[in-house]
Design an enzyme around this catalytic site. Structure first.
Site, PDB file in Angstrom:
ATOM      1  N   ASP A  38       0.859  -1.317   0.048  1.00 26.71           N
ATOM      2  CA  ASP A  38      -0.133  -0.157   0.073  1.00 26.71           C
ATOM      3  C   ASP A  38       0.910   0.947   0.487  1.00 26.71           C
ATOM      4  O   ASP A  38       2.120   1.150   0.909  1.00 26.71           O
ATOM      5  CB  ASP A  38      -1.110   0.001   1.220  1.00 26.71           C
ATOM      6  CG  ASP A  38      -1.482   1.289   1.400  1.00 26.71           C
ATOM      7  OD1 ASP A  38      -2.077   2.059   0.840  1.00 26.71           O
ATOM      8  OD2 ASP A  38      -1.489   2.017   2.799  1.00 26.71           O
ATOM      9  N   ASP A 232      -1.735  -0.890   6.523  1.00 24.58           N
ATOM     10  CA  ASP A 232      -1.581  -0.256   7.130  1.00 24.58           C
ATOM     11  C   ASP A 232      -3.046  -0.249   8.196  1.00 24.58           C
ATOM     12  O   ASP A 232      -3.390   0.177   8.680  1.00 24.58           O
ATOM     13  CB  ASP A 232      -0.874   1.341   7.637  1.00 24.58           C
ATOM     14  CG  ASP A 232      -1.536   2.319   6.747  1.00 24.58           C
ATOM     15  OD1 ASP A 232      -1.895   2.394   5.800  1.00 24.58           O
ATOM     16  OD2 ASP A 232      -1.621   3.594   6.707  1.00 24.58           O
ATOM     17  N   ASP A 236      -7.298  -1.791   4.385  1.00 25.99           N
ATOM     18  CA  ASP A 236      -6.063  -3.058   3.328  1.00 25.99           C
ATOM     19  C   ASP A 236      -6.700  -3.944   4.442  1.00 25.99           C
ATOM     20  O   ASP A 236      -6.561  -5.098   3.191  1.00 25.99           O
ATOM     21  CB  ASP A 236      -5.019  -2.199   4.047  1.00 25.99           C
ATOM     22  CG  ASP A 236      -4.269  -1.199   2.889  1.00 25.99           C
ATOM     23  OD1 ASP A 236      -4.961  -0.962   1.962  1.00 25.99           O
ATOM     24  OD2 ASP A 236      -3.878   0.068   3.875  1.00 25.99           O
TER      25      ASP A 236
HETATM   26  P1  ADP Z   1      -5.734   6.512  -0.595  1.00 28.30           P
HETATM   27  O1  ADP Z   1      -5.681   5.070  -1.315  1.00 28.30           O
HETATM   28  O2  ADP Z   1      -4.088   7.153  -1.374  1.00 28.30           O
HETATM   29  O3  ADP Z   1      -6.119   6.152   0.926  1.00 28.30           O
HETATM   30  P2  ADP Z   1      -8.462   6.589  -1.475  1.00 28.30           P
HETATM   31  O4  ADP Z   1      -8.700   5.758  -2.384  1.00 28.30           O
HETATM   32  O5  ADP Z   1      -8.553   7.579   0.125  1.00 28.30           O
HETATM   33  O6  ADP Z   1      -6.806   7.251  -0.678  1.00 28.30           O
HETATM   34  O7  ADP Z   1      -8.671   8.337  -2.105  1.00 28.30           O
HETATM   35  C1  ADP Z   1      -8.372   8.957  -3.774  1.00 28.30           C
HETATM   36  C2  ADP Z   1      -8.417   9.530  -4.180  1.00 28.30           C
HETATM   37  O8  ADP Z   1      -9.361  10.247  -3.696  1.00 28.30           O
HETATM   38  C3  ADP Z   1      -7.532  11.022  -3.533  1.00 28.30           C
HETATM   39  O9  ADP Z   1      -6.148  10.844  -3.852  1.00 28.30           O
HETATM   40  C4  ADP Z   1      -8.390  12.255  -3.298  1.00 28.30           C
HETATM   41  O10 ADP Z   1      -8.502  12.486  -5.082  1.00 28.30           O
HETATM   42  C5  ADP Z   1      -9.924  11.787  -3.525  1.00 28.30           C
HETATM   43  N1  ADP Z   1     -10.380  12.189  -2.261  1.00 28.30           N
HETATM   44  C6  ADP Z   1     -10.504  11.232  -0.460  1.00 28.30           C
HETATM   45  N2  ADP Z   1     -10.947  11.592  -0.173  1.00 28.30           N
HETATM   46  C7  ADP Z   1     -11.438  12.953  -0.525  1.00 28.30           C
HETATM   47  C8  ADP Z   1     -11.253  14.100   0.488  1.00 28.30           C
HETATM   48  N3  ADP Z   1     -12.241  14.098   1.875  1.00 28.30           N
HETATM   49  N4  ADP Z   1     -11.258  15.257   0.163  1.00 28.30           N
HETATM   50  C9  ADP Z   1     -10.721  15.354  -1.333  1.00 28.30           C
HETATM   51  N5  ADP Z   1     -10.318  14.068  -1.990  1.00 28.30           N
HETATM   52  C10 ADP Z   1     -10.419  13.554  -1.995  1.00 28.30           C
HETATM   53 MG    MG Z   2      -2.504   3.329   3.625  1.00 23.05          MG
END
Ligand code: ADP
Ligand code: MG
Length: 287
Positions: A38, A232, A236
Site C-alpha cells: 500500500d 496499514d 487494507d
Molecule cells: P489512498 O488509497 O491514497 O488513501 P483513497 O482511496 O482514500 O486514497 O482516495 C483516493 C483519492 O480520492 C484521493 O487521492 C483524492 O483525490 C480523493 N479523496 C479521497 N478523500 C478525499 C477528501 N476527503 N477530500 C478530497 N479528496 C479526497
Molecule cells: Mg495506507
C-alpha cells in the site's frame, strides 16, 4: 518441519520486532514470490501536508470547513493548513464522502465538490482548464485535488507525504531476494508512478477503490504466485486477509493488525526483508 526450529525462528523474529501470529506464517514466508505495498502510511509516513494552493482565501475557507467533516488524512492536512492561516471554519450543513474520490458538502449555503477529476466530471464539471497544473503536481508525487463551488471550478490544492527513509533500501533488498515488488493505491496513476520511481518499484496498481484492493491481490495469486500484502489502513484489511502473508504496519490501524499474519513494529520496512531472511534460515535448519 520441527516445531522447535520454528519456535526458535519466530522467537528470533520477535526480538527484532517482527511479530508472527504463528509458526506456519514463518514457513509460508519462505515461499513468497511477490509483495504488494500500500502507498499511504506504508511506504510513506501517512502524514500528508499541503504544499500548494491555487485559489482565493474564501475558497480555502470553504474548502477547509468542508474537509473538517472528513477523517481522511488528506482532509486533516487541509484543515491544519487553513488553521495555520488563522481562518475561522464554518459548520458543515450536509456531508457526503465518496470513497476513493472525494467529498460533496454543503457549507455556508454553498455546495462544494472536492476531490479527483472523476468526481468533478461525474458531477458535470469540466476539469481540462486545470489539467496542466494538476499534472505538474502529480509528476512531483503530490496528490492534487480540485475544488468546485456551486458548480464552478475554483481552485486546486496539492498535498504531499514523506517517503519513509528506509523504503528504497527495503524494496532493493526484497528485489535482491527475488521478489516481485508491486505498489497498490487509491491515488492517481501519475502520483503513484512518481512515488514508485522514487522507491524503485516498477509495477503499480493505481486508482484502486478501497473495496477493490483485495481483488488485486487475488489477481496476482491467480498468476500462480504466493503473495504478501503490506498495509496499514482499515481499507487494507480485506487485502491483508486474502493474501498468503498479510503484513501489518505496527503504527497502523488495529483493524489491519488483526487481519494480518505478521506485524512489523514501528512500521520499519527493513524488517520485511529481514523476516524473509529469517524464514530462509529457519527452513534451511529444518531440512
Ligand atoms: P489512498 O488509497 O491514497 O488513501 P483513497 O482511496 O482514500 O486514497 O482516495 C483516493 C483519492 O480520492 C484521493 O487521492 C483524492 O483525490 C480523493 N479523496 C479521497 N478523500 C478525499 C477528501 N476527503 N477530500 C478530497 N479528496 C479526497
Ligand atoms: Mg495506507
Amino acid at each position: 518441519a520441527t516445531p522447535t526450529s520454528i519456535m526458535v525462528g519466530t522467537g528470533k523474529a520477535a526480538e527484532s520486532g517482527i511479530l508472527f501470529k504463528g509458526g506456519e506464517h514463518l514457513e509460508k514466508t519462505h515461499q513468497l514470490d511477490a509483495i504488494i505495498f500500500d502507498k499511504t502510511g506504508t511506504l510513506t509516513k501517512g502524514k500528508p501536508e499541503v504544499t500548494d494552493f491555487s485559489g482565493d482565501e474564501d475558497t480555502l475557507q470553504l474548502l477547509a470547513s468542508a474537509e473538517k467533516g472528513s477523517e481522511h488524512p488528506l482532509a486533516e492536512a487541509i484543515v491544519t493548513y487553513a488553521e495555520e492561516k488563522q481562518l475561522q471554519l464554518d459548520k458543515v450543513e450536509a456531508f457526503e464522502a465518496i470513497p476513493g474520490h472525494g467529498i460533496i458538502v454543503k457549507v455556508n449555503g454553498k455546495i462544494l465538490i472536492v476531490g479527483n477529476r472523476k468526481l468533478l466530471q461525474d458531477n458535470g464539471i469540466a476539469t481540462s482548464e486545470k489539467e496542466e497544473l494538476l499534472n505538474s503536481y502529480e509528476q512531483q508525487g503530490k496528490t492534487a485535488m480540485l475544488i468546485a463551488v456551486d458548480g464552478k471550478l475554483n481552485g486546486v490544492i496539492a498535498v504531499a507525504d514523506t517517503i519513509k527513509p528506509s523504503a528504497t533500501e527495503a524494496v532493493q533488498q526484497l528485489k535482491a531476494q527475488g521478489l516481485e515488488v508491486i505498489m497498490l493505491t487509491g491515488d492517481n496513476q501519475t502520483t503513484a508512478q512518481a512515488i514508485a520511481n522514487q522507491v524503485g518499484i516498477d509495477q503499480v496498481f493505481a486508482e484502486v477503490l478501497p473495496e477493490q484492493k483485495a481483488e488485486k491481490v487475488k489477481e496476482v495469486q491467480l498468476q500462480g504466485k504466493t503473495v504478501a500484502m503490506v498495509g496499514d489502513g482499515i481499507n487494507d484489511a480485506p487485502a491483508l486477509a486474502i493474501s498468503d502473508i498479510g503484513i501489518a504496519i505496527g503504527t497502523g490501524t488495529e483493524v489491519a493488525i488483526e487481519a494480518a499474519d505478521v506485524t512489523i513494529l514501528g512500521g520499519e520496512l527493513l524488517l520485511i526483508p529481514k523476516a524473509i531472511k529469517l524464514s530462509h534460515a529457519t527452513i534451511r535448519n529444518i531440512r
